[in-house]
Enzyme design. Structure first.
Site, PDB file in Angstrom:
ATOM      1  N   ASP A 189     -55.284 -71.669  10.005  1.00 27.08           N
ATOM      2  CA  ASP A 189     -54.308 -72.444   9.230  1.00 27.08           C
ATOM      3  C   ASP A 189     -54.970 -73.327   8.179  1.00 27.08           C
ATOM      4  O   ASP A 189     -54.404 -74.346   7.768  1.00 27.08           O
ATOM      5  CB  ASP A 189     -53.441 -73.298  10.162  1.00 27.08           C
ATOM      6  CG  ASP A 189     -52.157 -73.796   9.474  1.00 27.08           C
ATOM      7  OD1 ASP A 189     -51.635 -73.060   8.622  1.00 27.08           O
ATOM      8  OD2 ASP A 189     -51.705 -74.909   9.795  1.00 27.08           O
ATOM      9  N   ASP A 237     -51.733 -65.634  10.130  1.00 25.46           N
ATOM     10  CA  ASP A 237     -52.307 -66.215   8.907  1.00 25.46           C
ATOM     11  C   ASP A 237     -53.791 -65.918   8.721  1.00 25.46           C
ATOM     12  O   ASP A 237     -54.399 -66.397   7.764  1.00 25.46           O
ATOM     13  CB  ASP A 237     -52.100 -67.734   8.836  1.00 25.46           C
ATOM     14  CG  ASP A 237     -50.645 -68.122   8.668  1.00 25.46           C
ATOM     15  OD1 ASP A 237     -49.841 -67.244   8.291  1.00 25.46           O
ATOM     16  OD2 ASP A 237     -50.302 -69.283   8.916  1.00 25.46           O
ATOM     17  N   ASP A 289     -42.735 -76.816  13.491  1.00 23.87           N
ATOM     18  CA  ASP A 289     -43.809 -76.322  12.627  1.00 23.87           C
ATOM     19  C   ASP A 289     -44.830 -77.407  12.309  1.00 23.87           C
ATOM     20  O   ASP A 289     -45.909 -77.111  11.795  1.00 23.87           O
ATOM     21  CB  ASP A 289     -43.237 -75.809  11.300  1.00 23.87           C
ATOM     22  CG  ASP A 289     -42.353 -74.588  11.497  1.00 23.87           C
ATOM     23  OD1 ASP A 289     -42.758 -73.680  12.238  1.00 23.87           O
ATOM     24  OD2 ASP A 289     -41.261 -74.545  10.901  1.00 23.87           O
TER      25      ASP A 289
END
Length: 400
Positions: free
Chosen positions: A125, A163, A357
């Site tokens: 991330d 990701d 999130d």
């Protein structure tokens, strides 16, 4: 009289749902049955329902006590729908082996397929809301070895490192001029693919972002370099909100472009998701000759895309962060392996609906999320307000 009867039925349903949730998730049996489907004509796939976030139980109980029976039943239905289990590093490789072994054993006992989202790659991330991961490549490889040992010979669907390819270290200014960290990322994913794909019951899918992020021409070289030919394919929309039709079209284009490039074609010739659809279909018919069974397949995350993506108010936030706890979203299509598309292996709930999130500030100083007027829970924590939004706005609606 009719109104009173409906309230009685709702109350009974909520109480039953709460009891079933507390009793090992049996309330998901109906959704599992609904999700028992055929994957490319090769047989039925029952998907695994993991234990819910403990704070979800608290919310359901509080809703029942407040006589908000419909909402209580909805949250119970949501958390007992098949969804992924997210696995992170915890500093003790033996513990991750035991945890994975328990999950795949429980799933095998239920004759269900567990979805495991592995999320421990170094620098994950880009060190933002979900920062963390293994300290280095060696530590990551050791962790992957333990995951593989935990799986053993049992079945598992692996969503490998959300990701990890769509957000490389080079994409966020973390790398040096030689691209050392990006090269390490590819090596880490390559090792995970090699190790996990060697397990007889394991299916691996690679990160391909989503249809509102990378172009086809941008993501395909990353998939090829990561070794997609040794996997089942790729996954789309993890933790995001793109619509089903948009994802299916993007997946078809990415799959076709991968096959074209692996056959010696130039990625620059591939149509993107923004190309004219008729022209793109003509290109696919002319250049993609492989049987769908031999092309990369894909799965999609439909956990929160029932209302599609959020469109922030124009010029209201310096950085809208439309991916971060957007308001008024809804649950999407229920998990299933019957998609009607030979390339689309499954719709899954990869992101755990109801979990935050992160602390979304949208470019402001905070501490409140300006789109919600409150401080959002940290990433991965239960978000009761969002859970209710997802349930109430579900599309298709949750069954009573």
């Amino acid at each position: 009289m009719q109104r009173r009867r409906r309230g009685t039925v709702a109350a009974a349903a909520a109480a039953a749902a709460l009891a079933l949730v507390a009793g090992a998730g049996a309330a998901g049996a109906a959704d599992r049955a609904e999700g028992e489907t055929r994957k490319g004509g090769r047989g039925g796939e029952r998907l695994y329902v993991p234990p819910a976030n403990p704070d979800a139980y608290t919310q359901i109980r509080e809703l029942v006590e407040a006589r908000e029976y419909r909402d209580a039943a909805g949250v119970a239905r949501m958390v007992t729908t098949p969804q992924a289990v997210w696995l992170n590093g915890n500093g003790d490789d033996s513990r991750i082996r035991q945890e994975v072994a328990r999950i795949v054993r429980d799933a095998a006992r239920e004759r269900a397929l567990p979805v495991l989202a592995l999320y421990n790659v170094p620098g994950r991330d880009c060190s933002q809301y979900s920062a963390g991961g293994a300290a280095n490549t060696a530590e990551y490889k050791a962790w992957i070895d333990e995951v593989a040992r935990g799986i053993g010979g049992k079945r598992a669907l692996i969503v490998l490192e959300p990701d990890s390819l769509a957000l490389l270290p080079s994409d966020c200014g973390q790398d040096d001029d030689e691209g050392t960290l990006t090269a390490a990322r590819y090596a880490e994913i390559d090792y995970a693919v090699e190790t996990l794909s060697a397990r007889p019951g394991t299916t691996v899918y690679l990160d391909a972002g989503h249809s509102g992020w990378h172009s086809v021409r941008s993501i395909v070289p990353r998939l090829v370099e990561a070794g997609i030919e040794r996997t089942a394919g790729f996954y789309l929309n993890a933790s995001n909100y793109r619509a089903d039709d948009e994802l299916a079209w993007y997946g078809k284009l990415v799959s076709g472009c991968v096959e074209y490039v692996q056959g010696g074609g130039d990625v620059a010739a591939c149509p993107d998701q923004w190309s004219d659809r008729n022209d793109a279909r003509a290109w696919l018919e002319e250049n993609v000759t492989a049987d769908p069974a031999d092309q990369p397949h894909f799965v999609t995350d439909t956990s929160r895309n029932g209302k599609g993506p959020w469109t922030p108010p124009t010029d209201q936030y310096p950085d809208p962060q439309d991916w971060c706890n957007p308001p008024d979203r809804g649950l999407g299509a229920r998990p299933t392996t019957r998609t009607g598309d030979p390339l689309h292996d499954a719709r899954l709930w990869i992101k755990i609906p109801g979990e935050s999130d992160g602390l979304c500030l949208r470019g402001t100083e905070g501490p409140e999320d300006p789109a919600r007027g409150m401080v959002d829970p940290a990433a991965g924590q239960w978000f009761p307000q969002q859970a209710l939004e997802l349930v109430r706005n579900a599309e298709p609606p949750l069954r009573p």
